[in-house]
Write an enzyme that holds these catalytic residues in place. Structure first.
Site, PDB file in Angstrom:
ATOM      1  N   ASP A 168      48.932  39.850  33.863  1.00 17.23           N
ATOM      2  CA  ASP A 168      48.611  38.282  34.031  1.00 17.23           C
ATOM      3  C   ASP A 168      47.394  38.320  34.415  1.00 17.23           C
ATOM      4  O   ASP A 168      46.641  39.394  34.955  1.00 17.23           O
ATOM      5  CB  ASP A 168      49.351  37.840  35.268  1.00 17.23           C
ATOM      6  CG  ASP A 168      49.275  38.690  36.614  1.00 17.23           C
ATOM      7  OD1 ASP A 168      48.373  38.603  37.299  1.00 17.23           O
ATOM      8  OD2 ASP A 168      50.079  39.618  36.721  1.00 17.23           O
ATOM      9  N   SER A 169      46.569  37.399  34.469  1.00 12.35           N
ATOM     10  CA  SER A 169      45.179  36.887  34.749  1.00 12.35           C
ATOM     11  C   SER A 169      44.201  38.031  34.039  1.00 12.35           C
ATOM     12  O   SER A 169      44.253  38.200  33.060  1.00 12.35           O
ATOM     13  CB  SER A 169      45.102  36.934  36.071  1.00 12.35           C
ATOM     14  OG  SER A 169      43.830  36.466  36.762  1.00 12.35           O
ATOM     15  N   ALA A 170      43.550  38.578  35.069  1.00  9.77           N
ATOM     16  CA  ALA A 170      42.712  39.876  34.686  1.00  9.77           C
ATOM     17  C   ALA A 170      43.409  40.713  33.913  1.00  9.77           C
ATOM     18  O   ALA A 170      43.046  41.725  32.973  1.00  9.77           O
ATOM     19  CB  ALA A 170      42.161  40.411  35.752  1.00  9.77           C
ATOM     20  N   GLY A 172      45.793  40.287  31.574  1.00  9.66           N
ATOM     21  CA  GLY A 172      45.538  39.784  30.414  1.00  9.66           C
ATOM     22  C   GLY A 172      44.400  40.441  29.731  1.00  9.66           C
ATOM     23  O   GLY A 172      44.322  40.794  28.350  1.00  9.66           O
ATOM     24  N   PHE A 196      50.681  36.180  31.083  1.00  7.49           N
ATOM     25  CA  PHE A 196      50.658  34.984  31.924  1.00  7.49           C
ATOM     26  C   PHE A 196      49.256  34.510  32.311  1.00  7.49           C
ATOM     27  O   PHE A 196      48.609  35.465  32.893  1.00  7.49           O
ATOM     28  CB  PHE A 196      51.548  35.336  33.073  1.00  7.49           C
ATOM     29  CG  PHE A 196      52.910  35.952  32.772  1.00  7.49           C
ATOM     30  CD1 PHE A 196      53.635  35.351  31.773  1.00  7.49           C
ATOM     31  CD2 PHE A 196      53.627  36.943  33.506  1.00  7.49           C
ATOM     32  CE1 PHE A 196      55.093  35.590  31.376  1.00  7.49           C
ATOM     33  CE2 PHE A 196      54.861  37.428  33.358  1.00  7.49           C
ATOM     34  CZ  PHE A 196      55.696  36.695  32.120  1.00  7.49           C
TER      35      PHE A 196
END
Length: 332
Positions: A168-170, A172, A196
């Site tokens: 998720d976020s970073a 990703g 995500f």
């Protein structure tokens, strides 16, 4: 063997509108968490306070399932924990999960709740990596740790085709970097990748453009840019492991991206799908109405959280089964 679920399970579609609790959650977050994240300075005390704030937020609104088994891992440069929901056994398949929060704030512990629900939904254990954080450990520490964790899983006997990478976020951004490094080093790719609310553009130009349309409930584009700069400081912004250019014909696994409609990184999610498809890869995109950043982690606050995790789990188990079928055909 692990029980990786069944692809015959009926999976509900992405809703066409947000639930009332989700809308209220975004509104409350915009007048509570956003001002706090904007006010905290990015010095040592401010970073410490931000870590405590987000850890409390995550543990309160997305705690691990009761009875979740957690096994700590410390093996050379690899740190993390195995997370298995009640009834999930360790076998030859697993999810490799990369947490986010700007390379600075979160940890394996903050994401244990999300990992436990992903484990329950897939029937698989989740290896939740605990990579080094900035500013104590700037670029490329996190990227190196993620690559080391993936190689460690392969060295322990997992086949790449039996692994799925999620983040998720970073996380990703780090997952995409890992897959590009796999192409560069001719390392086998995982069966699939789930992201995500992925961060892709570290310049945050896409986020700033999206912010002009609708402010993100959690943080400003400027605030997020300054946070990530603690990781990238002193390095060329055009470094290949920061810009993540995808050459045409890159051998990538199928990717599922989920993002919230009201978060600024929805722009990154759309850009990622376009980029992967332009390179010849497969990328499904789900934009969830009314949802904020990594809403999947907030199961006690957002009714749609478990629904989104169930869809991600369906993608994971389907991808693993398809990869296994292809492998069997090649062998026969």
């Amino acid at each position: 063997m692990t029980n990786a679920g069944s692809t015959t399970t009926q999976i509900r579609p992405v809703p066409v509108s947000a639930s009332i609790p989700s809308r209220l959650a975004a509104m409350v977050t915009s007048v509570t968490l956003r001002p706090l994240t904007s006010a905290l300075p990015l010095n040592a005390r401010g970073v410490w306070a931000s870590r405590q704030l987000i850890a409390g937020f995550m543990s309160t609104l997305g705690p691990p399932l009761r009875g979740t088994k957690v096994v700590q891992v410390r093996s050379g440069a690899v740190r993390g924990e195995w997370v298995a929901a009640p009834g999930v056994e360790f076998g030859d398949r697993a999810v490799y999960y990369i947490h986010g929060s700007g390379y600075v704030i979160c940890s394996a512990r903050t994401h244990r709740g999300l990992a436990s629900r992903l484990s329950r939904a897939t029937g698989l254990p989740v290896f939740l990596t605990d990579y080094r954080l900035a500013p104590e450990h700037p670029f490329p520490a996190a990227a190196d740790d993620i690559e080391a964790g993936y190689r460690w899983l392969l060295e322990r006997g997992f086949l790449a085709s039996d692994l799925v990478v999620a983040g998720d976020s970073a996380g990703g951004h780090l997952a995409l970097d890992l897959m590009i490094e796999n192409v560069r080093t001719a390392t086998p790719q995982p069966a699939a990748c789930v992201m995500f609310s992925p961060l892709v553009d570290l310049s945050f130009r896409l986020s700033a453009d999206q912010e002009r349309v609708r402010p993100d409930p959690m943080i400003t584009a400027q605030g997020a840019r300054e946070l990530v700069a603690l990781y990238t400081a002193g390095h060329d912004a055009e470094h290949t492991r920061l810009t993540l250019k995808l050459p045409a014909g890159s051998n990538l696994p199928p990717i599922l991206v989920q993002a919230g409609e009201v978060e600024m990184l929805s722009a990154d999610a759309r850009y990622l799908q376009q980029t992967v498809r332009a390179a010849g890869g497969s990328c499904d995109l789900e934009i969830w109405p009314g949802q904020m950043h990594v809403f999947q982690a907030l199961s006690l606050l957002v009714p749609e959280a478990n629904h989104a995790v169930a869809r991600a789990a369906h993608f994971i188990t389907t991808s693993l089964e398809q990869t296994a079928t292809l492998t069997e055909r090649r062998v026969s």
